[in-house]
Structure formats: structure tokens, C-alpha cells
Design a protein around this motif. Sequence first.
Motif, PDB file in Angstrom:
ATOM      1  N   GLU A 118       0.828  -1.209   0.000  1.00 16.08           N
ATOM      2  CA  GLU A 118       0.000   0.000   0.000  1.00 16.08           C
ATOM      3  C   GLU A 118       0.860   1.256   0.000  1.00 16.08           C
ATOM      4  O   GLU A 118       0.553   2.227  -0.694  1.00 16.08           O
ATOM      5  CB  GLU A 118      -0.969  -0.029   1.181  1.00 16.08           C
ATOM      6  N   GLN A 119       1.947   1.255   0.763  1.00 14.30           N
ATOM      7  CA  GLN A 119       2.845   2.415   0.799  1.00 14.30           C
ATOM      8  C   GLN A 119       3.516   2.617  -0.556  1.00 14.30           C
ATOM      9  O   GLN A 119       3.637   3.743  -1.035  1.00 14.30           O
ATOM     10  CB  GLN A 119       3.893   2.248   1.898  1.00 14.30           C
ATOM     11  N   LEU A 120       3.930   1.523  -1.198  1.00  9.04           N
ATOM     12  CA  LEU A 120       4.544   1.620  -2.517  1.00  9.04           C
ATOM     13  C   LEU A 120       3.552   2.204  -3.521  1.00  9.04           C
ATOM     14  O   LEU A 120       3.896   3.092  -4.312  1.00  9.04           O
ATOM     15  CB  LEU A 120       5.037   0.246  -2.977  1.00  9.04           C
ATOM     16  N   ALA A 121       2.317   1.738  -3.485  1.00 13.46           N
ATOM     17  CA  ALA A 121       1.282   2.272  -4.380  1.00 13.46           C
ATOM     18  C   ALA A 121       1.090   3.766  -4.138  1.00 13.46           C
ATOM     19  O   ALA A 121       0.985   4.553  -5.077  1.00 13.46           O
ATOM     20  CB  ALA A 121      -0.027   1.519  -4.177  1.00 13.46           C
ATOM     21  N   PHE A 122       1.052   4.139  -2.878  1.00 16.14           N
ATOM     22  CA  PHE A 122       0.879   5.549  -2.508  1.00 16.14           C
ATOM     23  C   PHE A 122       2.018   6.400  -3.080  1.00 16.14           C
ATOM     24  O   PHE A 122       1.770   7.437  -3.696  1.00 16.14           O
ATOM     25  CB  PHE A 122       0.822   5.676  -0.984  1.00 16.14           C
ATOM     26  N   THR A 123       3.255   5.942  -2.925  1.00 19.16           N
ATOM     27  CA  THR A 123       4.393   6.728  -3.415  1.00 19.16           C
ATOM     28  C   THR A 123       4.439   6.784  -4.940  1.00 19.16           C
ATOM     29  O   THR A 123       4.990   7.718  -5.508  1.00 19.16           O
ATOM     30  CB  THR A 123       5.738   6.180  -2.882  1.00 19.16           C
ATOM     31  N   GLU A 124       3.830   5.791  -5.601  1.00 21.35           N
ATOM     32  CA  GLU A 124       3.777   5.766  -7.068  1.00 21.35           C
ATOM     33  C   GLU A 124       2.499   6.425  -7.600  1.00 21.35           C
ATOM     34  O   GLU A 124       2.197   6.320  -8.791  1.00 21.35           O
ATOM     35  CB  GLU A 124       3.858   4.322  -7.574  1.00 21.35           C
ATOM     36  N   ASN A 125       1.735   7.079  -6.718  1.00 21.78           N
ATOM     37  CA  ASN A 125       0.484   7.750  -7.082  1.00 21.78           C
ATOM     38  C   ASN A 125      -0.549   6.811  -7.688  1.00 21.78           C
ATOM     39  O   ASN A 125      -1.291   7.189  -8.603  1.00 21.78           O
ATOM     40  CB  ASN A 125       0.742   8.943  -8.003  1.00 21.78           C
ATOM     41  N   CYS A 126      -0.568   5.595  -7.199  1.00 21.86           N
ATOM     42  CA  CYS A 126      -1.576   4.618  -7.617  1.00 21.86           C
ATOM     43  C   CYS A 126      -2.591   4.494  -6.492  1.00 21.86           C
ATOM     44  O   CYS A 126      -2.324   3.878  -5.467  1.00 21.86           O
ATOM     45  CB  CYS A 126      -0.923   3.265  -7.899  1.00 21.86           C
ATOM     46  N   ARG A 127      -3.736   5.090  -6.682  1.00 23.23           N
ATOM     47  CA  ARG A 127      -4.717   5.115  -5.593  1.00 23.23           C
ATOM     48  C   ARG A 127      -5.639   3.908  -5.582  1.00 23.23           C
ATOM     49  O   ARG A 127      -6.389   3.717  -4.642  1.00 23.23           O
ATOM     50  CB  ARG A 127      -5.509   6.407  -5.626  1.00 23.23           C
ATOM     51  N   TYR A 128      -5.559   3.085  -6.622  1.00 22.54           N
ATOM     52  CA  TYR A 128      -6.414   1.902  -6.696  1.00 22.54           C
ATOM     53  C   TYR A 128      -5.559   0.644  -6.565  1.00 22.54           C
ATOM     54  O   TYR A 128      -4.595   0.468  -7.308  1.00 22.54           O
ATOM     55  CB  TYR A 128      -7.192   1.886  -8.011  1.00 22.54           C
ATOM     56  N   LEU A 129      -5.916  -0.193  -5.630  1.00 20.97           N
ATOM     57  CA  LEU A 129      -5.183  -1.421  -5.367  1.00 20.97           C
ATOM     58  C   LEU A 129      -6.039  -2.603  -5.784  1.00 20.97           C
ATOM     59  O   LEU A 129      -7.240  -2.641  -5.502  1.00 20.97           O
ATOM     60  CB  LEU A 129      -4.864  -1.535  -3.876  1.00 20.97           C
ATOM     61  N   ARG A 130      -5.419  -3.551  -6.443  1.00 20.63           N
ATOM     62  CA  ARG A 130      -6.130  -4.761  -6.853  1.00 20.63           C
ATOM     63  C   ARG A 130      -5.240  -5.965  -6.587  1.00 20.63           C
ATOM     64  O   ARG A 130      -4.013  -5.871  -6.625  1.00 20.63           O
ATOM     65  CB  ARG A 130      -6.527  -4.697  -8.325  1.00 20.63           C
ATOM     66  N   LEU A 131      -5.888  -7.082  -6.343  1.00 21.18           N
ATOM     67  CA  LEU A 131      -5.177  -8.332  -6.137  1.00 21.18           C
ATOM     68  C   LEU A 131      -6.149  -9.478  -6.313  1.00 21.18           C
ATOM     69  O   LEU A 131      -7.358  -9.257  -6.471  1.00 21.18           O
ATOM     70  CB  LEU A 131      -4.514  -8.375  -4.756  1.00 21.18           C
ATOM     71  N   ASP A 132      -5.617 -10.685  -6.306  1.00 21.46           N
ATOM     72  CA  ASP A 132      -6.470 -11.849  -6.461  1.00 21.46           C
ATOM     73  C   ASP A 132      -5.988 -12.956  -5.545  1.00 21.46           C
ATOM     74  O   ASP A 132      -4.845 -12.956  -5.105  1.00 21.46           O
ATOM     75  CB  ASP A 132      -6.495 -12.325  -7.916  1.00 21.46           C
ATOM     76  N   THR A 133      -6.873 -13.884  -5.271  1.00 20.91           N
ATOM     77  CA  THR A 133      -6.532 -15.080  -4.520  1.00 20.91           C
ATOM     78  C   THR A 133      -7.509 -16.181  -4.908  1.00 20.91           C
ATOM     79  O   THR A 133      -8.582 -15.903  -5.453  1.00 20.91           O
ATOM     80  CB  THR A 133      -6.529 -14.824  -2.997  1.00 20.91           C
ATOM     81  N   ASN A 134      -7.132 -17.392  -4.634  1.00 18.35           N
ATOM     82  CA  ASN A 134      -8.006 -18.533  -4.876  1.00 18.35           C
ATOM     83  C   ASN A 134      -9.154 -18.484  -3.868  1.00 18.35           C
ATOM     84  O   ASN A 134      -8.935 -18.187  -2.691  1.00 18.35           O
ATOM     85  CB  ASN A 134      -7.197 -19.829  -4.709  1.00 18.35           C
ATOM     86  N   ALA A 135     -10.358 -18.779  -4.313  1.00 21.91           N
ATOM     87  CA  ALA A 135     -11.513 -18.758  -3.410  1.00 21.91           C
ATOM     88  C   ALA A 135     -11.309 -19.696  -2.229  1.00 21.91           C
ATOM     89  O   ALA A 135     -11.847 -19.456  -1.140  1.00 21.91           O
ATOM     90  CB  ALA A 135     -12.790 -19.131  -4.170  1.00 21.91           C
ATOM     91  N   ARG A 136     -10.511 -20.745  -2.401  1.00 22.30           N
ATOM     92  CA  ARG A 136     -10.246 -21.699  -1.322  1.00 22.30           C
ATOM     93  C   ARG A 136      -9.309 -21.130  -0.261  1.00 22.30           C
ATOM     94  O   ARG A 136      -9.225 -21.677   0.839  1.00 22.30           O
ATOM     95  CB  ARG A 136      -9.623 -22.966  -1.905  1.00 22.30           C
ATOM     96  N   ASN A 137      -8.589 -20.056  -0.573  1.00 24.00           N
ATOM     97  CA  ASN A 137      -7.591 -19.510   0.338  1.00 24.00           C
ATOM     98  C   ASN A 137      -8.257 -18.548   1.335  1.00 24.00           C
ATOM     99  O   ASN A 137      -8.160 -17.328   1.223  1.00 24.00           O
ATOM    100  CB  ASN A 137      -6.479 -18.816  -0.452  1.00 24.00           C
ATOM    101  N   GLU A 138      -8.908 -19.127   2.322  1.00 25.65           N
ATOM    102  CA  GLU A 138      -9.652 -18.331   3.308  1.00 25.65           C
ATOM    103  C   GLU A 138      -8.746 -17.433   4.140  1.00 25.65           C
ATOM    104  O   GLU A 138      -9.144 -16.330   4.518  1.00 25.65           O
ATOM    105  CB  GLU A 138     -10.477 -19.244   4.217  1.00 25.65           C
ATOM    106  N   LYS A 139      -7.528 -17.877   4.432  1.00 24.66           N
ATOM    107  CA  LYS A 139      -6.602 -17.050   5.225  1.00 24.66           C
ATOM    108  C   LYS A 139      -6.287 -15.744   4.502  1.00 24.66           C
ATOM    109  O   LYS A 139      -6.308 -14.675   5.095  1.00 24.66           O
ATOM    110  CB  LYS A 139      -5.319 -17.810   5.543  1.00 24.66           C
TER     111      LYS A 139
END
Length: 181
Positions: A118-139
Motif C-alpha cells: 500500500e505504501q509503494l502504491a501511494f508513493t507511485e500515485n496509484c490510488r487503486y489497489l487490486r489483487l487476487d486469490t483462490n476462493a479456497r484460500n480463506e486465510k
Amino acid sequence: MLHFRKATENDINGIEQIYSEIHDYEEQGLLTTGWKRGIYPTRETAEAGVKRQDMYIAELDHQLIAAAVINQEQLDSYKDVNWKSDAPDDEVMVLHTLVLSPKFFGQGLGTAFVLFFEQLAFTENCRYLRLDTNARNEKARSLYKRFGYTEAGIVPCTFQGLENIQLVLLEKELNMHCAGM
């Protein structure tokens, strides 16, 4: 002391070792990532990230303990979801393949890596964060929800060579006026 930096060729063996540890845990039923040894992630995953210069690592007292790819590349399956934020591509930062050595589970280090992202995104002026995970990965899903990520949707797909994956796509908008970010 915890330190984050871009990975180099000298880190590839350590990243591959963490991938192997994660696969060991998956195979023993101690973790549910949905990843498969020999398919994803592999040494080639680490090598490609280092070559692109978007692989980051975390070191604790000079020991490599975690790694992730951080870039602005949204997977093709990201197009199959209605994002809450209609973000321009150049303002989107994406976290891929976050791994933490199981030896360090439960110490808040996965949390620290997400904060670094999040800090890296902030310093790069990227205000939108996205990611993905497997639906099985509850943690992972639980961790991201605690940080305010919302699930934009679940896309059935073949992911990095893994078939029949239910890919959960998550997003968060940073407050760019937030002091101390």
C-alpha cells in the motif's frame, strides 16, 4: 529488523525455497492456496519477476522471509469483473503471488507486506489497489478483508496453468490525502 526491497538474481534460490515450503504445507493439508508444485509458483515465476524488476522481498534480520510481485499488470481475468472503482490503468497497483515462509506465520509479517504494498502504491500515485486469490484460500481472503479490500467478484478460470480455479478479485481505493500513509 524488517526490510523490503526489490529482489535480485541472488534472491531467486530463497524465493524458490519459500515456494517449496508453501507447496509442502499445501500437500500436507496445513494450508489451502490452491497452488500446485511444478505448476505455480515455480522458480521460473521468481526468475521472471526478477527479470521484470517487479519482484519484491522482505528480509528479517537479513533472512529472506517473504516475496511478492508488485506491478501495474492486471490479468486478463480482471476484465471479467465489474470493479467498484472505474480506475484508469495507470492508477492501479496490483499485488501478485504474495508468499511468506511458514516458519514466520503468525508474526504479523504478511500484514507488514500488505502495508508495504500500500505504501509503494501511494508513493507511485496509484490510488487503486487490486489483487487476487483462490476462493479456497480463506486465510488470504480474511487478511485482505481486514485491510479494507472488498471482493469485486469471483471468476472461474485457468490461472497460471492451474485449471478450474475460482479466482477472487479484490480491490481497495487509497485515500491519497491521508497523512502518515
